[in-house]
Motif scaffolding. Structure first.
Motif, PDB file in Angstrom:
ATOM      1  N   THR A 368       0.846  -1.138  -0.029  1.00 49.96           N
ATOM      2  CA  THR A 368       0.003   0.077   0.061  1.00 49.96           C
ATOM      3  C   THR A 368       0.686   1.053  -0.028  1.00 49.96           C
ATOM      4  O   THR A 368       0.599   2.321  -0.360  1.00 49.96           O
ATOM      5  CB  THR A 368      -0.900   0.011   1.376  1.00 49.96           C
ATOM      6  N   GLY A 369       2.178   1.167   0.170  1.00 49.67           N
ATOM      7  CA  GLY A 369       3.118   2.238   0.470  1.00 49.67           C
ATOM      8  C   GLY A 369       2.767   3.089   1.838  1.00 49.67           C
ATOM      9  O   GLY A 369       3.538   4.009   1.753  1.00 49.67           O
ATOM     10  N   ALA A 370       1.847   2.701   2.726  1.00 55.21           N
ATOM     11  CA  ALA A 370       1.382   3.504   3.869  1.00 55.21           C
ATOM     12  C   ALA A 370       1.816   3.037   5.126  1.00 55.21           C
ATOM     13  O   ALA A 370       1.694   3.287   6.133  1.00 55.21           O
ATOM     14  CB  ALA A 370       0.006   4.064   3.845  1.00 55.21           C
ATOM     15  N   LEU A 371       2.135   1.626   5.078  1.00 52.88           N
ATOM     16  CA  LEU A 371       2.387   0.794   6.482  1.00 52.88           C
ATOM     17  C   LEU A 371       3.556   1.512   6.973  1.00 52.88           C
ATOM     18  O   LEU A 371       4.624   1.634   6.497  1.00 52.88           O
ATOM     19  CB  LEU A 371       2.688  -0.617   5.911  1.00 52.88           C
ATOM     20  N   ARG A 372       3.335   1.714   8.486  1.00 53.32           N
ATOM     21  CA  ARG A 372       4.450   2.247   9.260  1.00 53.32           C
ATOM     22  C   ARG A 372       4.875   1.015  10.226  1.00 53.32           C
ATOM     23  O   ARG A 372       6.100   1.037  10.563  1.00 53.32           O
ATOM     24  CB  ARG A 372       3.798   3.501  10.134  1.00 53.32           C
ATOM     25  N   ASP A 373       4.151   0.078  10.503  1.00 53.58           N
ATOM     26  CA  ASP A 373       4.438  -1.007  11.494  1.00 53.58           C
ATOM     27  C   ASP A 373       2.963  -1.741  11.603  1.00 53.58           C
ATOM     28  O   ASP A 373       1.879  -1.534  10.894  1.00 53.58           O
ATOM     29  CB  ASP A 373       4.785  -0.538  12.810  1.00 53.58           C
ATOM     30  N   VAL A 374       3.348  -3.254  11.833  1.00 54.90           N
ATOM     31  CA  VAL A 374       2.506  -3.960  12.300  1.00 54.90           C
ATOM     32  C   VAL A 374       1.968  -3.405  13.674  1.00 54.90           C
ATOM     33  O   VAL A 374       2.591  -2.877  14.448  1.00 54.90           O
ATOM     34  CB  VAL A 374       2.572  -5.356  12.184  1.00 54.90           C
ATOM     35  N   SER A 375       0.656  -3.434  13.882  1.00 56.24           N
ATOM     36  CA  SER A 375       0.268  -3.009  15.399  1.00 56.24           C
ATOM     37  C   SER A 375       0.146  -3.752  16.542  1.00 56.24           C
ATOM     38  O   SER A 375       0.033  -3.538  17.738  1.00 56.24           O
ATOM     39  CB  SER A 375      -1.488  -2.468  15.348  1.00 56.24           C
ATOM     40  N   PHE A 376       0.325  -5.188  16.229  1.00 56.62           N
ATOM     41  CA  PHE A 376       0.887  -6.073  17.022  1.00 56.62           C
ATOM     42  C   PHE A 376       1.686  -7.384  16.646  1.00 56.62           C
ATOM     43  O   PHE A 376       1.364  -7.563  15.310  1.00 56.62           O
ATOM     44  CB  PHE A 376      -0.118  -6.682  18.084  1.00 56.62           C
ATOM     45  N   PRO A 377       2.369  -8.330  17.064  1.00 63.08           N
ATOM     46  CA  PRO A 377       2.769  -9.398  16.305  1.00 63.08           C
ATOM     47  C   PRO A 377       1.606 -10.261  15.978  1.00 63.08           C
ATOM     48  O   PRO A 377       0.872 -10.541  16.806  1.00 63.08           O
ATOM     49  CB  PRO A 377       3.674 -10.178  17.554  1.00 63.08           C
ATOM     50  N   THR A 378       1.632 -10.652  14.585  1.00 64.46           N
ATOM     51  CA  THR A 378       0.561 -11.223  14.049  1.00 64.46           C
ATOM     52  C   THR A 378       0.279 -12.841  14.764  1.00 64.46           C
ATOM     53  O   THR A 378       1.325 -13.427  14.801  1.00 64.46           O
ATOM     54  CB  THR A 378       0.810 -11.436  12.527  1.00 64.46           C
ATOM     55  N   ILE A 379      -1.000 -13.006  14.898  1.00 58.77           N
ATOM     56  CA  ILE A 379      -1.278 -14.412  15.509  1.00 58.77           C
ATOM     57  C   ILE A 379      -1.677 -15.139  14.647  1.00 58.77           C
ATOM     58  O   ILE A 379      -2.820 -14.971  13.596  1.00 58.77           O
ATOM     59  CB  ILE A 379      -2.322 -14.065  16.571  1.00 58.77           C
ATOM     60  N   SER A 380      -0.962 -16.359  13.840  1.00 56.86           N
ATOM     61  CA  SER A 380      -1.162 -17.021  12.747  1.00 56.86           C
ATOM     62  C   SER A 380      -1.147 -18.404  13.364  1.00 56.86           C
ATOM     63  O   SER A 380      -0.226 -18.958  13.494  1.00 56.86           O
ATOM     64  CB  SER A 380       0.098 -16.835  11.886  1.00 56.86           C
ATOM     65  N   GLY A 381      -2.369 -18.993  13.718  1.00 58.57           N
ATOM     66  CA  GLY A 381      -2.585 -20.104  14.324  1.00 58.57           C
ATOM     67  C   GLY A 381      -3.299 -21.178  13.508  1.00 58.57           C
ATOM     68  O   GLY A 381      -4.522 -21.033  13.098  1.00 58.57           O
ATOM     69  N   SER A 382      -2.769 -22.193  13.246  1.00 61.96           N
ATOM     70  CA  SER A 382      -3.198 -23.376  12.270  1.00 61.96           C
ATOM     71  C   SER A 382      -3.666 -24.510  13.266  1.00 61.96           C
ATOM     72  O   SER A 382      -3.157 -24.749  14.343  1.00 61.96           O
ATOM     73  CB  SER A 382      -2.637 -23.833  11.292  1.00 61.96           C
ATOM     74  N   GLY A 383      -4.800 -25.123  13.244  1.00 61.59           N
ATOM     75  CA  GLY A 383      -5.164 -26.290  14.048  1.00 61.59           C
ATOM     76  C   GLY A 383      -5.286 -26.024  15.531  1.00 61.59           C
ATOM     77  O   GLY A 383      -5.763 -24.922  15.945  1.00 61.59           O
ATOM     78  N   PRO A 384      -4.267 -26.634  16.260  1.00 60.91           N
ATOM     79  CA  PRO A 384      -4.370 -26.513  17.974  1.00 60.91           C
ATOM     80  C   PRO A 384      -3.681 -25.170  17.902  1.00 60.91           C
ATOM     81  O   PRO A 384      -4.053 -24.581  19.195  1.00 60.91           O
ATOM     82  CB  PRO A 384      -3.466 -27.804  18.201  1.00 60.91           C
ATOM     83  N   ASN A 385      -2.736 -24.701  17.523  1.00 61.90           N
ATOM     84  CA  ASN A 385      -2.260 -23.375  17.655  1.00 61.90           C
ATOM     85  C   ASN A 385      -3.214 -22.215  17.694  1.00 61.90           C
ATOM     86  O   ASN A 385      -3.027 -21.309  18.364  1.00 61.90           O
ATOM     87  CB  ASN A 385      -0.946 -23.065  16.735  1.00 61.90           C
ATOM     88  N   GLY A 386      -4.230 -22.209  16.723  1.00 61.64           N
ATOM     89  CA  GLY A 386      -5.244 -21.374  16.882  1.00 61.64           C
ATOM     90  C   GLY A 386      -5.979 -21.207  18.198  1.00 61.64           C
ATOM     91  O   GLY A 386      -6.823 -20.330  18.643  1.00 61.64           O
ATOM     92  N   ALA A 387      -6.034 -22.255  19.128  1.00 59.39           N
ATOM     93  CA  ALA A 387      -6.556 -22.422  20.340  1.00 59.39           C
ATOM     94  C   ALA A 387      -5.733 -21.760  21.305  1.00 59.39           C
ATOM     95  O   ALA A 387      -6.328 -21.332  22.633  1.00 59.39           O
ATOM     96  CB  ALA A 387      -6.886 -23.886  20.790  1.00 59.39           C
ATOM     97  N   ILE A 388      -4.533 -21.404  21.121  1.00 64.62           N
ATOM     98  CA  ILE A 388      -3.720 -20.452  22.138  1.00 64.62           C
ATOM     99  C   ILE A 388      -4.204 -19.146  21.669  1.00 64.62           C
ATOM    100  O   ILE A 388      -3.731 -18.386  20.701  1.00 64.62           O
ATOM    101  CB  ILE A 388      -2.237 -20.739  21.920  1.00 64.62           C
ATOM    102  N   VAL A 389      -4.861 -18.574  22.563  1.00 66.58           N
ATOM    103  CA  VAL A 389      -5.285 -17.094  22.566  1.00 66.58           C
ATOM    104  C   VAL A 389      -4.336 -16.032  21.784  1.00 66.58           C
ATOM    105  O   VAL A 389      -4.660 -15.377  20.880  1.00 66.58           O
ATOM    106  CB  VAL A 389      -6.334 -16.368  23.637  1.00 66.58           C
ATOM    107  N   HIS A 390      -3.183 -15.958  22.286  1.00 67.54           N
ATOM    108  CA  HIS A 390      -2.410 -15.208  22.275  1.00 67.54           C
ATOM    109  C   HIS A 390      -0.830 -15.744  21.525  1.00 67.54           C
ATOM    110  O   HIS A 390       0.171 -15.280  21.704  1.00 67.54           O
ATOM    111  CB  HIS A 390      -1.798 -14.167  23.131  1.00 67.54           C
ATOM    112  N   TYR A 391      -1.193 -16.908  20.743  1.00 66.07           N
ATOM    113  CA  TYR A 391      -0.288 -17.621  20.188  1.00 66.07           C
ATOM    114  C   TYR A 391       0.589 -16.582  19.286  1.00 66.07           C
ATOM    115  O   TYR A 391       0.184 -15.800  18.549  1.00 66.07           O
ATOM    116  CB  TYR A 391      -0.597 -18.661  19.207  1.00 66.07           C
ATOM    117  N   ARG A 392       2.176 -16.854  19.277  1.00 63.93           N
ATOM    118  CA  ARG A 392       2.931 -16.097  18.531  1.00 63.93           C
ATOM    119  C   ARG A 392       3.687 -17.132  17.784  1.00 63.93           C
ATOM    120  O   ARG A 392       4.550 -17.990  18.376  1.00 63.93           O
ATOM    121  CB  ARG A 392       3.753 -15.228  19.319  1.00 63.93           C
TER     122      ARG A 392
END
Length: 607
Positions: A368-392
């Motif tokens: 987009t050319g406008a991104l300054r940062d992510v607003s928090f570390p992305t939570i990318s959880g597949s299967g059982p990792n998705g059940a960890i609320v703040h999984y990193r």
């Protein structure tokens, strides 16, 4: 492909816990204390802290955004809330530090039960508020011991390679995006201070400092904060306490017309000076360190601890901030739609990893050319990792997304005109009937919040149950709040507004919040659906009360493969169809032809 803003190396290891706790215990013996409290906090009680303040992670291995360790000479506990009950035991050495669920026992209750008779519990007065210190003192007293402030944090004594304090440049935030100049904000703050009968306000929350003076920095990850303090007197010029090495010429010019800038080391003398005049000094109950109150009172001043009036002013967004948020969400929605279209094809081909998804989503936003940062570390959880609320995700936990699983992606972006936060849960292959049932109940709860209409004066606690009722009807629930406040090119987690059982602040027009109910089956899958929403007025014919409701800011499809229409009411289906029509009409012109075709299919009518 790599990430500009996120790393995937394991930040800590449980193997380091034992030797570091042992070193801390040696230091405690040398100080003559029997235990020490290690909160996940810096001097400002911030959620995101600089590397040199990550004491809890360094000591225990736990990297969550909230938690408290109590280290005694013969035992130790790590108290975490419901978001981290799975993460904590995975990251720390449980033979050394025992994870404790906050819902079962607070840190203070653990101290009362475990501090030995006559024991001395140390704490760092810069890392606890006055109320937090009071609770520690009472808990230690109930155990037959006492809590004492230490002059130097013993963790710092044994952390030999501790990073230096950050010195990111401080820059002005344009008034066109803020919607109000810093001089006008200062006058509003002084008026509030006069009502409180205070002589001066100590600004200890860096978010409030940044908002008041229209400044932004980079001292912590994900949030454009300059760490520092300010003193705003009811009469006379305010003073900002910032390291001169990080104040740019532009920031100095922008602030110099209305305030002075002094080095952080001058704060102690300024507090002493206030105390010597007998001033009534207002301190923020949520972020002001106990050490600040001790210094003012030792010099002869009086302290009033309560909410910083800036917090509520900041929570109610200006027209310019609201306009900026709409622009940011349209831009972000287009990038996210491109990601979802890519994800569908990539997941189907097999071999998609959680880290690959994070990197690709960030790349779409960067384009987009406008991104300054992510607003928090992305939570990318597949299967059982998705059940960890703040999984990193890290390189050691990275999973390949498998057919028949759910994939949860919770992410956000920092743009100069707005902060975003969005969560979607995606079916990979054919979902089970249970997955569709749970997803639909979460979606119904999401719609229940979005469509709520309520009288002025209503708090988030009063509407939190709207998100939970469809789950409660099936004997289910989730263990986190339904929504948090959101800043404007500031923290993605902003108070005091929130939708939760503990959300007592009345909602006001102009407040932005998240709407994110969820459901988590430990070891199997997680579901969360999140949009950002804006409080606005509602006109109801024949009504005799001032009413409020929500406008949805986020623009992204929900996964219709997981929706079970038979579980929904006609009104809920109508909302979903109308929302998807808006997503299609707004984002269609902003994306490429291939994504536009995917978007047409993803937003098809249900009813």
């Amino acid at each position: 492909m790599t990430s500009r803003f996120q790393t995937f190396d394991d930040p800590t290891s449980p193997a380091t816990c034992a030797p570091r706790v042992a070193a801390l215990r040696d230091a405690l013996r040398g100080m003559g204390v029997h235990g020490f409290v290690v909160p996940r906090a810096d001097e400002h009680q911030s959620e995101y802290v600089p590397p040199n303040a990550e004491r809890l992670a360094w000591l225990t291995g736990f990297t969550g955004s909230a938690g408290t360790a109590v280290i005694l000479l013969d035992k130790a506990a790590l108290v975490v809330d419901g978001r981290y009950t799975l993460q904590a035991p995975a990251q720390t050495d449980v033979s050394i530090v025992t994870p404790v669920a906050l819902a079962e026992m607070t840190a203070e209750a653990w101290i009362e039960a475990n501090l030995p008779e006559g024991g001395v519990l140390g704490y760092d007065p810069w890392l606890h508020t006055r109320d937090g210190v009071r609770r520690l003192e009472e808990a230690a007293a109930r155990a037959g011991g006492k809590a004492v402030a230490v002059e130097r944090n013993p963790v710092d004594l044994v952390w030999t390679d501790r990073p230096p304090a950050p010195l990111a440049p401080v820059r002005p935030h344009p008034e066109a995006l803020a919607g109000e100049g810093n001089a006008g904000k200062i006058e509003r703050i002084r008026a509030a201070l006069a009502k409180l009968k205070g002589d001066a306000l100590v600004v200890s929350d860096p978010h409030n400092l940044a908002w008041t003076f229209n400044l932004r920095g980079g001292d912590v990850s994900n949030t454009p904060l300059p760490l520092g303090y300010a003193i705003i007197p009811r009469e006379g010029r305010p003073t900002l306490f910032l390291d001169p090495a990080k104040v740019t010429n532009e920031a100095g010019d922008a602030v110099g017309a209305i305030a002075d800038i002094a080095p952080p080391g001058a704060l102690a003398a300024a507090l002493d000076a206030l105390g010597h005049t007998g001033a009534r000094v207002r301190l923020d109950g949520a972020t002001a360190a106990s050490a600040l109150a001790r210094q003012v009172e030792a010099a002869g001043g009086s302290v009033e601890v309560g909410p910083d009036p800036i917090s509520l002013m900041k929570a109610v967004k200006s027209a310019a901030e609201i306009d900026g948020s709409h622009a940011a969400h349209a831009r972000d929605g287009a990038a996210f739609a491109r990601f979802l279209a890519w994800l569908d094809g990539r997941a189907a081909s097999g071999g998609l990893t959680e880290i690959e998804a994070v990197e690709r989503l960030e790349a779409f936003r960067a384009e987009t050319g406008a991104l300054r940062d992510v607003s928090f570390p992305t939570i990318s959880g597949s299967g059982p990792n998705g059940a960890i609320v703040h999984y990193r995700v890290t390189r050691s936990t990275d999973r390949v997304v498998q057919p028949g699983e759910l994939f949860l992606i919770d992410s956000g972006a920092q743009y100069e005109d707005g902060t975003t936060d969005i969560t979607r849960t995606i079916a990979v292959g054919e979902p089970t009937p249970e997955m569709r049932d749970r997803y639909t109940r979460v979606l119904r709860g999401h719609i229940g919040i979005t469509t709520a209409v309520f009288p002025k004066g209503t708090s988030g606690a009063q509407i939190d149950a709207f998100a939970r009722r469809p789950l409660w009807e099936a004997g289910l629930d989730f263990d986190h709040g339904t929504g948090h406040g959101v800043g404007s090119f500031l923290s993605v987690h902003e108070g005091p507004q929130r939708i939760a059982k503990t959300g007592t602040t009345p909602l006001e027009p102009g407040m932005m919040l998240s709407n994110e109910p969820g459901y988590y089956q430990a070891g199997a899958y997680g579901i969360r659906l999140e949009n950002l929403i804006l409080v606005e007025r509602r006109e109801i014919a024949g009504g005799d009360r001032e009413m409020l409701g929500f406008a949805t800011l986020t623009l992204a499809p929900f996964d219709l493969r997981l929706v079970e229409p038979a579980l929904m009411t006609w009104d809920e289906i109508a909302w979903l169809d109308a929302y998807h029509a808006r997503v299609r009409e707004t984002l269609g012109p902003l994306v490429d032809g291939e994504t536009r075709g995917w978007l047409e299919r993803a937003t098809r009518r249900v009813g």
